[in-house]
Design an enzyme around this catalytic site. Structure first.
Site, PDB file in Angstrom:
ATOM      1  N   ALA A   1       1.030   9.439  -5.783  1.00  0.00           N
ATOM      2  CA  ALA A   1       1.443  10.735  -5.692  1.00  0.00           C
ATOM      3  C   ALA A   1       2.104  11.375  -6.447  1.00  0.00           C
ATOM      4  CB  ALA A   1       1.857  10.969  -3.939  1.00  0.00           C
TER       5      ALA A   1
ATOM      6  N   ILE B   1       0.799  -1.001  -0.088  1.00  0.00           N
ATOM      7  CA  ILE B   1       0.195   0.220   0.072  1.00  0.00           C
ATOM      8  C   ILE B   1       0.844   1.212   0.061  1.00  0.00           C
ATOM      9  CG2 ILE B   1      -1.668   1.344   1.204  1.00  0.00           C
ATOM     10  CD1 ILE B   1      -3.133  -1.081   2.072  1.00  0.00           C
TER      11      ILE B   1
ATOM     12  N   LEU C   1       2.199   1.881  -3.313  1.00  0.00           N
ATOM     13  CA  LEU C   1       0.725   2.379  -4.149  1.00  0.00           C
ATOM     14  C   LEU C   1       0.680   3.793  -3.837  1.00  0.00           C
ATOM     15  CD1 LEU C   1      -1.602   1.633  -6.078  1.00  0.00           C
ATOM     16  CD2 LEU C   1      -2.866   1.454  -3.990  1.00  0.00           C
ATOM     17  N   HIS C   2       0.811   4.104  -2.628  1.00  0.00           N
ATOM     18  CA  HIS C   2       0.550   5.456  -2.144  1.00  0.00           C
ATOM     19  C   HIS C   2       1.587   6.554  -2.581  1.00  0.00           C
ATOM     20  CE1 HIS C   2      -0.385   8.744   0.637  1.00  0.00           C
ATOM     21  NE2 HIS C   2       0.946   8.870   1.168  1.00  0.00           N
ATOM     22  N   VAL C   3       2.930   6.043  -2.624  1.00  0.00           N
ATOM     23  CA  VAL C   3       3.818   7.036  -3.097  1.00  0.00           C
ATOM     24  C   VAL C   3       3.862   7.204  -4.558  1.00  0.00           C
ATOM     25  CG1 VAL C   3       6.418   6.959  -3.371  1.00  0.00           C
ATOM     26  CG2 VAL C   3       5.500   6.302  -1.090  1.00  0.00           C
TER      27      VAL C   3
END
Ligand code: SF4
Ligand code: SF4
Ligand code: SF4
Lengths: 226, 329
Positions: free
Chosen positions: A185, A177, A180-182
């Site tokens: 962004a 996750i 995915l988040h990085v």
């Protein structure tokens, strides 16, 4: 019900328009959480697989790695949960999230105009938020059970086995996750500045979170021009 | 020089070089590519005949003496065990059970010398994340190499017999070494040497199995129909074995596991979780990089900025798309 505007979110007219998205406290928390998560990932992976054991060198030794990892976990837990209470309302799921998710292909192929207008967070961001929340709870709870120095002796060995397995599965998921988040962004240009400067451009908000922008404009939460 | 055959011989007076070296390792924790051993030592074993043990604890004293450990002064809580559990300073412990045999209605006092079993398939070693903190020699001894230990306690979760203990003082794991330092110079374990009744014997594993057969025949002739050798196959056999008068129910001997195995949770943690987990994390990372290189980034268009400016200035902007916007939660 109109989505409650988060305190601190405001529009500053100009060219381009800028919109306050995260105040200094939220940003500080975000970066403490991020740094802790990275350090936890490195120290945890070092003990997860022998091929990465060399990463213990970053902490001085295997003994140090074993000793600091749980303390960093405590920092992460505290900073994340301050952050959690700042953000959870805006991350409550809505019906629009299902519509948005069903059109995720349009987003990836560059047709964001086909997607519904969104409030402060889209379904992907909400998934990351709640996923992180649940996994951090699993990690802190299982981590305490296997914290050899202070707590392990209060739990049976079978319980510790369950905990160590849960801890490693949750860690793998949170790392996925996190990636995915990085990546999201970075891929969504203009996002990183929300967490560095605290602001996004009006165009960014119009493109990705138009409902949020309309609400801010509608409530005339307009700060002084810069 | 091969493995010693007995614990009763006395050492020579000249100093000797250690006979257990890196070339004798058959397993090393957290080490994938271990060079094959340079020779094969004869497997050794310690045989503990529970039926002969009188519970004198000479073995415990010998172990403390030889290993120079310093157990704290105990406290009497009304049980014979002293101390009350294995500790980082007590590698072996006599466990006492008062058991009423339902067939004869007589009280049997079962005394079992607890300690590391030196499993052929050691769960402690499998679980250990620190390279070289746990090793297994070709003679069957499983040894903890304390300078490599990081004190994580994974070995405690891996062991099916609840043996390793982590010191709160130096954060390292301790257990019976099968006196590897004595075996390396041709001597048997200190506990075996000290035992006054011959309940603990030491030699090659083959000899110990043969010795046990004689004991089991004797016990059977005395009415212990279920006497047998405890050398559990679930962990590949052990290099510490028991002769039990009631080998059909090992658990009556202070919870000796009936069928010890490395827990499936530990197997799953060290097996599928590791491989699937690493694959998943790598795929996420590599997938992101590939997408980042080949896909077009999601950029804000000039038109988006213009619309935002118009909205803020109160000029007309495209209306919300009601077909796709939710009106509420
Ligand atoms: S405590 Fe030491 S011996 Fe036990 S698993 Fe951890 S590093 Fe290995
Ligand atoms: S009894 Fe436990 S500590 Fe001893 S070798 Fe087996 S798994 Fe390791
Ligand atoms: S073999 Fe050595 S270390 Fe193990 S219990 Fe006997 S004396 Fe202690």
């Amino acid at each position: 019900m109109v989505e409650k505007i988060q305190p601190g979110d405001a529009i500053h007219p100009g060219k381009p328009v800028t919109v306050d998205r995260y105040g200094p406290a939220a940003r500080a928390n975000h970066w403490i959480t991020a740094l802790s998560l990275i350090l936890l990932g490195i120290s945890g992976l070092a003990l997860f697989t022998p091929s990465l054991y060399f990463l213990t060198g970053l902490f001085g030794s295997g003994q140090n790695t074993r000793a600091v990892h749980p303390w960093i976990g405590v920092v992460l837990f505290l900073s994340f949960f301050v952050f959690f209470f700042q953000l959870w309302r805006a991350n409550l799921p809505e019906r629009v999230d299902i519509v948005w998710l069903s059109k995720i292909r349009d987003l990836l192929s560059g047709h964001e105009e086909n997607l519904p207008e969104l409030g402060k967070y889209n379904a992907g961001q909400k998934f990351i938020f709640w996923g992180m929340t649940a996994l951090i709870l699993v990690l802190i709870a299982s981590g305490v059970v296997i914290w050899e120095q202070y707590f392990a002796e209060y739990f049976s060995i079978p319980a510790r086995r369950v905990a160590v397995l849960a801890h490693s599965v949750a860690a793998v998921l949170i790392i996925c996750i996190f990636i995915l988040h990085v990546y999201a962004a970075i891929w969504t240009r203009g996002t990183l500045q929300a967490m560095t400067r605290g602001t996004v451009t009006g165009g960014w908000a119009w493109r990705h979170h138009r409902k949020w922008l309309r609400e801010l404009a509608g409530q005339r939460k307009t700060g002084p021009a810069e | 020089m091969d493995s010693p055959r007995t614990a009763v011989s006395n050492p020579p007076t000249q100093p000797m070089a250690s006979n257990l070296g890196p070339g004798d390792l058959i397993r090393r924790s957290a080490t994938a590519e271990l060079p094959p051993p340079t020779r094969k030592l004869t497997e050794v074993a310690k045989l503990i005949d529970v039926s002969k043990c009188i519970g004198c604890k000479a073995c415990q004293s010998a172990c403390v003496e030889w290993n120079d450990t310093h157990p704290a002064v105990g406290e009497n809580v009304g049980a014979y065990e002293n101390p009350h559990d294995l500790t980082e300073n007590m590698f072996t412990l006599m466990r006492f059970t008062e058991w009423v045999n339902p067939e004869t209605d007589s009280l049997e006092w079962l005394i079992r010398k607890d300690g590391c079993m030196h499993c052929a398939d050691p769960g402690c070693l499998k679980a250990c994340p620190a390279p070289g903190a746990i090793v297994q020699y070709s003679n069957g001894i499983v040894d903890f190499i304390h300078e490599n230990c990081i004190g994580c306690g994974y070995c405690v979760k891996g062991c099916p017999f609840n043996i390793p203990r982590i010191s709160k003082a130096d954060h390292r794991s301790y257990k019976c070494t099968l006196c590897s330092d004595r075996v390396a110079v041709g001597q048997g374990p200190a506990c075996a040497k000290a035992c006054p009744t011959g309940a603990i014997v030491f030699g090659t594993k083959a000899d110990m199995i043969k010795h046990a057969e004689g004991r089991i025949t004797d016990l059977k002739s005395r009415g212990y129909a279920n006497a047998g050798l405890y050398d559990p196959p679930g962990v590949g056999g052990t290099h510490v074995m028991y002769v039990l008068h009631h080998n059909d129910k090992p658990h009556i001997y202070a919870n000796l596991p009936d069928d010890p195995k490395i827990s499936p949770l530990v197997q799953g943690w060290k097996g599928v979780t590791k491989y699937v987990g690493i694959a998943a994390m790598s795929m996420m990372a590599v997938g992101s990089v590939i997408h980042g290189v080949f896909a077009r980034p999601n950029r804000v268009a000039a038109e988006d900025e213009e619309n935002a400016e118009k909205l803020v200035e109160g000029k007309p902007v495209p209306p919300p798309n009601h077909a796709t916007t939710s009106e509420g939660r």
